[in-house]
Design an enzyme around this catalytic site. Structure first.
Site, short mmCIF file in Angstrom:
data_model
loop_
_atom_site.label_atom_id
_atom_site.label_comp_id
_atom_site.label_asym_id
_atom_site.label_seq_id
_atom_site.Cartn_x
_atom_site.Cartn_y
_atom_site.Cartn_z
CE1 TYR A 171 -6.19 -8.33 27.86
CE2 TYR A 171 -5.19 -6.38 28.11
CZ TYR A 171 -6.46 -7.27 28.23
OH TYR A 171 -7.06 -8.08 28.36
CD GLU A 172 -0.33 -8.50 30.75
OE1 GLU A 172 0.06 -9.54 31.34
OE2 GLU A 172 -1.23 -7.58 31.00
N GLY A 173 1.63 -10.52 26.51
CA GLY A 173 2.00 -12.26 25.44
C GLY A 173 1.37 -12.61 24.64
#
Length: 596
Positions: free
Chosen positions: A443-445
């Site tokens: 997550y978060e890229g």
């Protein structure tokens, strides 16, 4: 043998990193905006967080995993104990620890808050995500919202009465946010009519706070195509009256929650916006910039999630290895009064534990270093220092997120392996640790996307200027080391030269082949990560050399282990980059679905 997982906050190492490696008090006192903080204040905060983590969040980790978050008829409930823990956390002032005092925060520097965050991530990552999203939402609002919006939302978010989310991803739009479909149509009263569906929304709904303030990316009717047409909106779960009290329920709510591999006590929601009332933050079509304030903060936090998990894993694996009797030492019996020696006599067990510990100590130093750069960008009054720190943060954010979580995940696997079969069994806590951490790489890229960001926007686009500034700083510091630290001095300088050379090679190859950067990205990120860890061990060694005692001698010994057993990976990363992209891209798409 005790099967209950243990955790003791590594306060001695945190003190060493802050006080000896980074001279934090001197750094704070030299800045008029941080002069209210000294080493004693920092230590008191860390000691209090250690108590909270060990006594409050740690006992809820396994039960929270087993119970999970629950969804029932549009309502999400968190596991038993979470609401009380959240209230304690909020009342302790922890949500606003790093927030501006103007909004009820404590104005503490990032150098300090990263260490407080580590303890929570080590003991209960699912719990930590709830306040973490509130802090990120608060940062975005503080940077881009109107004064009236700040006054309405920030004090309540930092007090924990309300919480925050970030609503970006849609079923068809993850990394490519330019193709989002959520619509924002203007109303006559200046608000907007928000319609659409968002997925993977951490803390999208829960029972911890009275209201949830969703920050939502959407497109207005005449928005330009792609990411240039994204706007940001405040969409409260409950509308807020003029006097600040809660009004009617807004047309936003969870449609379901995800059933996940890990962080099961964290509610990951599908959020439906059915004509919800939203309020524009900043200007139309400039929403992505506001959201990136939040996302860059979260990306460093994901690296801290990795560090916390790796520290937890190390402590438990080291204790297990000490207690577990199995076999005899190759050099002769070490414990003649026992039926077998501890597994610590075996070189391979030591290899795994030392890998984990080296990762932890370098990661902690690196997190504080990036925190210091963020503090300069926020608190410094020197424009040149701010510009330089901003460049450094831009370069190192993908490293903080991806390298720290990649190495931490491998570290948790090594720690789990120390347990043998017991590492796979629930009671020992290691299988949950591995499951909970895996998401931090995603997550978060994803870490692959972080690597593309580093090699593309942060390196090739600026002609290698950011990495050149960083390497110059590394050389300047490392050249100050005396001959008694030649082992780390030479290794760090050599690594800097190798990374410098491969960076130039990448810039040249990228001009010839559009495919080259993507194929080289992950190996390049790991190469810069290894150089960064060498730099951290150089700083650690310089600080430890000035002190006497076993604690400091062990720092130097671990730095030598890093140089001999971990840093050589740099050579293989460079060789893979030099192999080029044709080896990767020459296969046809059909190859991947053709059965051999």
């Amino acid at each position: 043998m005790n099967t209950m997982p243990i955790y003791n906050a590594p306060l001695a190492d945190m003190r060493f990193i802050l006080n000896d490696v980074f001279n934090a008090e001197q750094f704070w006192q030299a800045n008029e905006n941080l002069a209210h903080i000294d080493a004693a204040t920092a230590e008191a905060i860390l000691e209090e967080m250690a108590k909270f983590a060990q006594n409050v969040t740690s006992p809820l980790n396994r039960t929270g995993d087993e119970e999970g978050a629950h969804y029932d008829q549009g309502q999400v409930t968190t596991p038993a104990g979470f609401k009380d823990a959240f209230q304690q956390y909020a009342q302790g002032g922890w949500i606003g620890l790093g927030a501006d005092e103007e909004w009820g925060g404590q104005g503490m520097p990032k150098m300090l808050t990263v260490l407080a965050d580590e303890m929570l991530f080590a003991t209960n990552p699912s719990f930590m995500l709830y306040p973490l999203l509130s802090v990120g939402a608060g940062m975005a609002l503080n940077s881009y919202a109107s004064q009236e919006q700040k006054e309405t939302y920030l004090p309540k978010i930092y007090s924990g009465e309300w919480s925050g989310t970030m609503c970006l991803t849609e079923p068809h739009a993850g990394t490519d946010l330019g193709i989002i479909k959520t619509k924002a149509e203007p109303n006559v009263d200046g608000s907007y009519h928000i319609t659409g569906t968002k997925i993977f929304i951490t803390g999208g709904d829960h029972d911890l706070s009275q209201n949830i303030i969703h920050l939502v990316l959407a497109k207005t009717p005449d928005a330009p195509a792609g990411s240039r047409g994204i706007s940001l909106f405040i969409v409260p779960k409950f509308l807020v009256n003029e006097d600040g009290s809660l009004g009617e329920r807004n047309a936003v709510g969870p449609g379901s929650i995800e059933h996940k591999m890990g962080i099961k006590a964290s509610a990951t929601c599908v959020m439906n916006f059915d004509g919800a009332k939203g309020f524009l933050v900043g200007k139309e079509n400039e929403g992505l910039a506001a959201m990136f304030v939040m996302m860059n903060y979260e990306r460093l936090s994901m690296g801290i999630q990795g560090l916390g998990a790796s520290e937890f894993a190390y402590q438990n694996a080291a204790q297990y290895a000490t207690d577990r009797l199995q076999g005899r030492s190759a050099s002769g019996v070490q414990s003649p009064n026992k039926p077998a020696d501890s597994i610590l006599v075996h070189g391979d067990v030591r290899r795994m534990l030392l890998n984990v510990r080296a990762n932890n100590e370098a990661s902690r130093a690196f997190a504080v270093y990036v925190g210091q750069q963020l503090d300069i960008t926020k608190f410094s009054t020197d424009p040149e220092a701010v510009k330089k720190a901003n460049n450094r943060v831009a370069l190192l954010t993908p490293i903080a997120k991806a390298y720290l979580t990649d190495t931490a995940f491998q570290a948790t696997l090594d720690a789990q392996m120390c347990f043998g079969g017991h590492g796979y069994i629930r009671e020992w806590g290691m299988e949950q640790c591995v499951r909970d951490l895996r998401i931090a790489q995603i997550y978060e890229g994803t870490n692959g996307v972080q690597s593309q960001d580093l090699i593309g926007r942060k390196t090739i686009k600026c002609g290698g200027a950011f990495i050149a500034e960083y390497i110059s700083e590394i050389r300047d510091f490392t050249n100050t080391l005396g001959a008694d630290l030649n082992f780390i001095k030479d290794a760090t300088l050599d690594a800097a030269t190798e990374v410098e050379a491969i960076t130039q090679f990448i810039i040249e190859q990228a001009a010839e082949s559009a495919e080259f950067p993507n194929a080289a990205a992950v190996d390049y990120l790991h190469a810069v990560g290894l150089l960064s860890f060498a730099y951290m061990f150089a700083k650690i060694s310089a600080a430890a050399k000035e002190k006497s005692g076993e604690f400091y001698q062990n720092k130097l010994a671990l730095a030598q282990y890093f140089v001999g057993r971990i840093l050589p990976e740099l050579e293989s990363r460079i060789k893979k980059i030099e192999a080029g992209s044709d080896l990767v891209m020459s296969f046809t798409e059909d190859y991947f679905t053709t059965q051999s």
